[in-house]
Design a protein around this motif. Sequence first.
Motif, PDB file in Angstrom:
ATOM      1  N   SER A 798      41.735  40.403  43.735  1.00 26.34           N
ATOM      2  CA  SER A 798      41.741  41.834  43.410  1.00 26.34           C
ATOM      3  C   SER A 798      40.617  42.105  42.423  1.00 26.34           C
ATOM      4  O   SER A 798      40.231  41.233  41.649  1.00 26.34           O
ATOM      5  N   CYS A 799      40.093  43.306  42.470  1.00 28.73           N
ATOM      6  CA  CYS A 799      38.968  43.669  41.580  1.00 28.73           C
ATOM      7  C   CYS A 799      39.411  44.783  40.620  1.00 28.73           C
ATOM      8  O   CYS A 799      40.022  45.779  41.051  1.00 28.73           O
ATOM      9  N   TRP A 800      39.043  44.566  39.344  1.00 32.45           N
ATOM     10  CA  TRP A 800      39.341  45.546  38.291  1.00 32.45           C
ATOM     11  C   TRP A 800      38.031  45.903  37.604  1.00 32.45           C
ATOM     12  O   TRP A 800      37.144  45.073  37.463  1.00 32.45           O
ATOM     13  N   LYS A 801      37.925  47.111  37.134  1.00 37.22           N
ATOM     14  CA  LYS A 801      36.689  47.569  36.493  1.00 37.22           C
ATOM     15  C   LYS A 801      37.002  48.136  35.098  1.00 37.22           C
ATOM     16  O   LYS A 801      37.967  48.866  34.924  1.00 37.22           O
ATOM     17  N   ARG A 802      36.166  47.744  34.123  1.00 36.87           N
ATOM     18  CA  ARG A 802      36.337  48.256  32.756  1.00 36.87           C
ATOM     19  C   ARG A 802      35.740  49.660  32.678  1.00 36.87           C
ATOM     20  O   ARG A 802      34.554  49.850  32.903  1.00 36.87           O
ATOM     21  N   GLU A 803      36.587  50.624  32.394  1.00 39.54           N
ATOM     22  CA  GLU A 803      36.165  52.016  32.380  1.00 39.54           C
ATOM     23  C   GLU A 803      36.490  52.662  31.027  1.00 39.54           C
ATOM     24  O   GLU A 803      37.516  52.364  30.428  1.00 39.54           O
ATOM     25  N   LYS A 804      35.594  53.554  30.623  1.00 41.74           N
ATOM     26  CA  LYS A 804      35.782  54.305  29.367  1.00 41.74           C
ATOM     27  C   LYS A 804      36.424  55.630  29.702  1.00 41.74           C
ATOM     28  O   LYS A 804      35.837  56.466  30.411  1.00 41.74           O
ATOM     29  N   THR A 805      37.603  55.811  29.250  1.00 40.99           N
ATOM     30  CA  THR A 805      38.331  57.048  29.490  1.00 40.99           C
ATOM     31  C   THR A 805      38.570  57.731  28.144  1.00 40.99           C
ATOM     32  O   THR A 805      39.415  57.293  27.347  1.00 40.99           O
ATOM     33  N   GLY A 806      37.787  58.769  27.889  1.00 41.18           N
ATOM     34  CA  GLY A 806      37.867  59.397  26.571  1.00 41.18           C
ATOM     35  C   GLY A 806      37.378  58.435  25.503  1.00 41.18           C
ATOM     36  O   GLY A 806      36.232  57.960  25.547  1.00 41.18           O
ATOM     37  N   LEU A 807      38.247  58.108  24.526  1.00 37.14           N
ATOM     38  CA  LEU A 807      37.889  57.176  23.463  1.00 37.14           C
ATOM     39  C   LEU A 807      38.464  55.790  23.701  1.00 37.14           C
ATOM     40  O   LEU A 807      38.405  54.930  22.822  1.00 37.14           O
TER      41      LEU A 807
END
Length: 860
Positions: A798-807
């Motif tokens: 499975s693939c996961w991505k580091r994402e910036k959501t707000g702060l």
Amino acid sequence: SDPNFNQDKQQCGACTNGEYIIDPNVGVCQTCPPGLECTGGAGVTSRVPGAVWIAETQIYRLESCPTGYYVVNSDAGGNFDDTVQQCAECLAATHCTEATCTECSSCPAGTYKDKQSTDACSQCPRDTWRDLLGGAIVTDCFDCPARSSTGTTVGNTAQEGCTCDDNAYRSNNVGGAGFTCKACPAEAMCAGGPYDGKCLIALLPNVTSCSGVTGDWSMDEFNTATLDACPTGHSRNTELFKCEVCVAGTECTAAKCIPSQCVPCTRGYFKANDGAGACDPCPENTYRIDPGAATLADCKSCFLESTTNGSVGVTGPEFCKCKKEFYFKPDAPGSLTGSCVRCPLQAMCSDGVCMFQNWDYETADQNEFENCPGVTGKWARGAFGAEYELQDCPPGYAPEAIGCIPCDTCAGTDPTTGLPVEWCRTAQYILSGVFGESAGCIACPVGAECNGKSLRSRDGLDEFGAVWVNGGDGIMYLRACPTGYQLRNATVEDQECFECAPDEYIFNSVDPNFACHVCPASATCPYGGPPKFGQVLTTTISIAGLDLKNRNDVAALAQAIADLTGLDAGDIVVEQSCSANANAADQACDNTARRLKPLHPHQVPGSGRRYHAGLSSSSLVNSTRHYEVDLSSDDWGAHGPSRRLLQTSQSVGLKMVAGSGTGSLDKIKESINAIQQDSSALVSSVSAYANKTVAVSILQAVQEFVSANFGWIYEIDSQGVSKLVGCPNGTLIVNISIALQECFVCEPNSYSMDPTDGCAAPSGSSQVVCGPRECNRCPAAGASCAGRAAFTPLTPNSCWKREKTGLVTLNRIISCPPGYVLVRNNNDPTLDQCAQCPLEFYGLERAVYMGVDGEGVMVH
């Protein structure tokens, strides 16, 4: 026959009211006299009861009257007139005291009557007399002479009835007619005895003396008193005939005094008041040159603070001597007059006599007190007329106008040595004893101890970097403190080296603007010095022969270890654990190791420098002050060295901070292992530094100490405050305050990909400020989170991505392998997962999230 008779007109005529008739056949109606009441018939009534009326032919005649009345029966010419008859009251100055009266007689001598009445004449009152008849008013009674009395007697008929009072005497008038009572002179009044209160002159010639009488008295032919002589202390006043006491300033000491015998008081004596007493001697400490002193003030006082040494009646100033607390200063060379100058307190000999009293003022020089024990300092006078003054004092004494004043010293006895306590906080110090230059005795500052002369730091800190300097004003100023101590010198009184707490450090101990701060969690702060972040190595040694309560012994051990390992002595932390066989007296610690303080350098921080846990602290600038210490000296520490080697081995822990990247770790390990095999080099080095015989052995192989807070990043400001500015992944930085700053570690079932998640930089600042907050919750159905930054997908491939959501930075699912369904809820990231297809379903392709991709790091 009567030619006028008319027989036809004959009749009996009635007498009218106010008339009476005795015999109507022969008489006629008579006029009623004033003394009777008549109704026209023969009956009458006397107006005065007791009056006697007699019927005589045709009229009533008044025969007599009762007491107090007289018979009135004649006209103005003295002829009998029955019509005026009556009993009249006796006139003033007369009376009739008989039972039947016809006339009133004049009041006899000694009486008077002041109005017409039936009363008898009254007796002249007390203190009056009358020797004539017919007294008409009370003033016809003559007063007794002044100062005389009739006593209780009234009606006195002669002046002889008057007796002179006790305080007067009788004096016959010239020619023998009458007498007067003259006031008895006070000096002739008897006092006490049988004649108490009587005048002696009145008793003459039968009595010639009595108690209390002054002077000798006699009487002339006219009974006039004469004062012949006066007693001691009196003079005779010939005009007033009395003895007068000698006036102030005079006396008469003869048994019988005449006017010329009151003479002036002799020299040295005075008489302040009129009186019979003799002149008094001028009191102690006064003198009188001339005779006739009439007041105490006429006795001139000796010059101030001089004394006649108990003598009275002194006749000149030459008898006045300065008291023992003073010395004589003449008015001029060779003069016997002058003034007494108070001796300075510290110039008083131990016998209580002023050191200068026996000096020759005109020739005496300073230091002439070899025969005056108890005096300190040097004394001298200036030009003639100047007073002796203090020049300077020995150490421990403050020069003041009164002399050398000892500075306060310690009180009590040292319970350990039994000797007097020499150094203490309550004592004072002094830098100069020169009069006019000295600042006097100065109170010992909070951080020092004094002995009345000098000042030194408490706890022996002078040997470890405490620096006191003479400010030039007679006051010592604290300018530097050892590492780990805050310099406090806001006021002279409050100066001290304040030790930072065991978990604190200070960057600068020579600037009072620097304060103690909590040591960063990932650092080692040796001895309260600046934080060090090099790798920490630990070991344990056993040592005997050192007193680990003595700073010099601890310094010797640290320096010996430093020499053998190539470290700086300030990078070696010596900790002591209580030995198993230590007795109660020696046991100065508990089961927790305690930090010991050897000699160590000052550390001066730079401005705005950053340092990172695990990196070398070479970016710090070390400014080291070197101190030479004589290890053989007997004057170590605050209370001297330990005179007794410890008989038991001490378990001592060592922490050594090494820089990274220099190969120092291996070198330290090799050095410690070598010492463990052969400790002779360490023993030799420690013995040399401590100047003692010691025994040392390594109990534990060197170990690396890995800090749980590795990776915490700090920045130091200009005041030496370490501020947390960065944390490793898997933690959240909390730096809202110095007290709360930390890298908050994410616990299992949570994670963090960015330590600054959830916070932002304040306006105008580039540094983020973060408060306490929670880590990201782990998507439990799609991944496993072991804590910190650990994030393991549960579905292979499975693939996961580091994402910036707000702060916040999150790991979000973006694709799943064939046979799985991608589950992603943008409102709840904790639901992200790859859900396996049910048994009756299948998937041949990867499930891919079709939303908008953001920047991030792929997680497989």
